[in-house]
Design a protein around this motif. Structure first.
Motif, PDB file in Angstrom:
ATOM      1  N   GLY A   1      46.984  -4.974  79.293  1.00 40.74           N
ATOM      2  CA  GLY A   1      45.792  -5.750  79.726  1.00 40.74           C
ATOM      3  C   GLY A   1      46.291  -6.338  81.336  1.00 40.74           C
ATOM      4  O   GLY A   1      45.799  -6.983  81.673  1.00 40.74           O
ATOM      5  N   ALA A   2      47.965  -6.667  81.009  1.00 46.21           N
ATOM      6  CA  ALA A   2      48.402  -7.070  81.693  1.00 46.21           C
ATOM      7  C   ALA A   2      48.491  -6.356  83.201  1.00 46.21           C
ATOM      8  O   ALA A   2      48.255  -6.582  83.849  1.00 46.21           O
ATOM      9  CB  ALA A   2      49.689  -7.687  81.281  1.00 46.21           C
ATOM     10  N   GLU A   3      48.398  -4.942  83.147  1.00 46.67           N
ATOM     11  CA  GLU A   3      48.486  -3.954  83.850  1.00 46.67           C
ATOM     12  C   GLU A   3      47.170  -3.726  84.188  1.00 46.67           C
ATOM     13  O   GLU A   3      47.125  -3.242  85.912  1.00 46.67           O
ATOM     14  CB  GLU A   3      48.976  -2.675  83.105  1.00 46.67           C
ATOM     15  CG  GLU A   3      48.893  -1.060  84.190  1.00 46.67           C
ATOM     16  CD  GLU A   3      50.078  -1.592  85.273  1.00 46.67           C
ATOM     17  OE1 GLU A   3      50.022  -1.075  86.599  1.00 46.67           O
ATOM     18  OE2 GLU A   3      51.146  -2.369  85.123  1.00 46.67           O
ATOM     19  N   LYS A   4      46.265  -4.118  83.655  1.00 44.93           N
ATOM     20  CA  LYS A   4      44.687  -3.863  84.506  1.00 44.93           C
ATOM     21  C   LYS A   4      44.789  -5.219  85.339  1.00 44.93           C
ATOM     22  O   LYS A   4      44.275  -5.293  86.297  1.00 44.93           O
ATOM     23  CB  LYS A   4      44.099  -4.100  83.227  1.00 44.93           C
ATOM     24  CG  LYS A   4      42.725  -4.118  83.972  1.00 44.93           C
ATOM     25  CD  LYS A   4      41.634  -3.829  82.726  1.00 44.93           C
ATOM     26  CE  LYS A   4      39.869  -3.446  82.648  1.00 44.93           C
ATOM     27  NZ  LYS A   4      38.739  -3.651  81.745  1.00 44.93           N
ATOM     28  N   ILE A   5      44.718  -6.476  85.198  1.00 47.37           N
ATOM     29  CA  ILE A   5      45.522  -7.276  85.828  1.00 47.37           C
ATOM     30  C   ILE A   5      45.579  -7.449  87.365  1.00 47.37           C
ATOM     31  O   ILE A   5      45.215  -7.278  87.677  1.00 47.37           O
ATOM     32  CB  ILE A   5      45.949  -8.851  85.345  1.00 47.37           C
ATOM     33  CG1 ILE A   5      44.279  -9.052  84.077  1.00 47.37           C
ATOM     34  CG2 ILE A   5      45.664 -10.201  85.926  1.00 47.37           C
ATOM     35  CD1 ILE A   5      44.851 -10.144  82.852  1.00 47.37           C
TER      36      ILE A   5
END
Length: 277
Positions: free
Chosen positions: A216-220
């Protein structure tokens, strides 16, 4: 006829005005209509065909390939409903018939359903069956929490999305854990959340534990690199977070907390941006 419902390589025995007759393993023949011939075939050639029954329930071979073969499952769209049953689109000129007696629930044209292709031994023709539960088995114990698997999403209910695993096990993604559109009939990577006592599998869309937050952090980060700023913060409405990122607010807060600790982002009152450090 062991070729019924399967893809087989059959030898051309002879030609007629209607097409070519192919040799079956039981000594019989099946017609490959003229429209499926290229024109340069000769006796003795092998042709890869699918064998099923025509509108008069006679065996026929075609070079088209259906969406699903005998003893397999697929999600198919209902084309027509009659008083005798429903007709499903399975990629061939003749639709797959699901008799009323083999229907798990009434069908509606345009809707998609999980169908298994079977042989009706009374008529020796292929039929569709939507009563899938009689083909399900308890999942083995190696479906452990955190394991990755691939599933076919086949039905949406109030509880969540039903998933078919390995053509024989049933799983579920709970509705309150879905924060992105899921298409009925789609195959996708999933993760085991729990194997229940009844042998069914609880599933989730993202890996468990720390990897989940990293994804999820990578998506952000990708969004911030593209746009420079994301107008989301601790007080943002959960529905806004879901619409912009396809994740829950709890997941979002865990991701930005991880990114903040790693000094990847700057948290402001009106949103987040990439760190300049």
């Amino acid at each position: 006829m062991k070729e019924l419902g399967l893809i087989s390589k059959l030898t051309i025995n002879r030609f007629t005005d209607f097409g070519a007759y192919l040799a079956l393993s039981d000594g019989g023949e099946v017609l490959l209509p003229k429209g499926y011939l290229k024109g340069d075939e000769k006796e003795g050639d092998e042709v890869e065909v699918f064998v099923y029954t025509d509108s008069e329930d006679r065996p026929v071979a075609v070079t088209d390939r259906p969406i699903v073969l005998l003893d397999e499952f697929a999600v198919l769209e209902c084309k027509e409903v009659t008083k005798f049953g429903a007709f499903m689109n399975w990629g061939l000129l003749k639709d797959l018939f699901v008799p009323n007696a083999e229907m798990a629930k009434p069908m509606t044209p345009g809707q998609k359903y999980l169908i298994r292709v079977c042989v009706d031994y009374k008529s020796d023709r292929l039929i569709g069956v939507s009563k899938y539960r009689e083909f399900m088995y308890p999942a083995p114990k190696d479906y452990e929490p955190g394991n990755e698997c691939e599933g076919l999403i086949f039905e949406k209910t109030e509880l969540g999305y039903k998933v078919l695993l390995e053509d024989r096990y049933e799983g579920l993604i709970y509705a309150n854990e879905v924060f992105q559109p899921l298409e009925i009939g789609a195959r996708r990577k999933l993760w085991v959340k729990k194997r229940r006592d009844d042998g069914k599998i609880d599933l989730q869309l993202l890996p468990v534990g720390r990897v989940k937050y990293e994804e999820g952090a990578e998506k952000i980060l990708e969004i911030l690199e593209e746009k420079g700023f994301l107008p989301l913060h601790d007080k943002s409405d959960p529905e806004e977070v879901k619409q912009l990122l396809g994740m829950s607010k709890k997941h979002f807060k865990q991701c930005i907390g991880q990114l903040y600790k790693a000094r990847e982002i700057v948290i402001q009152e009106d949103g987040i941006s990439l760190s300049r450090d």
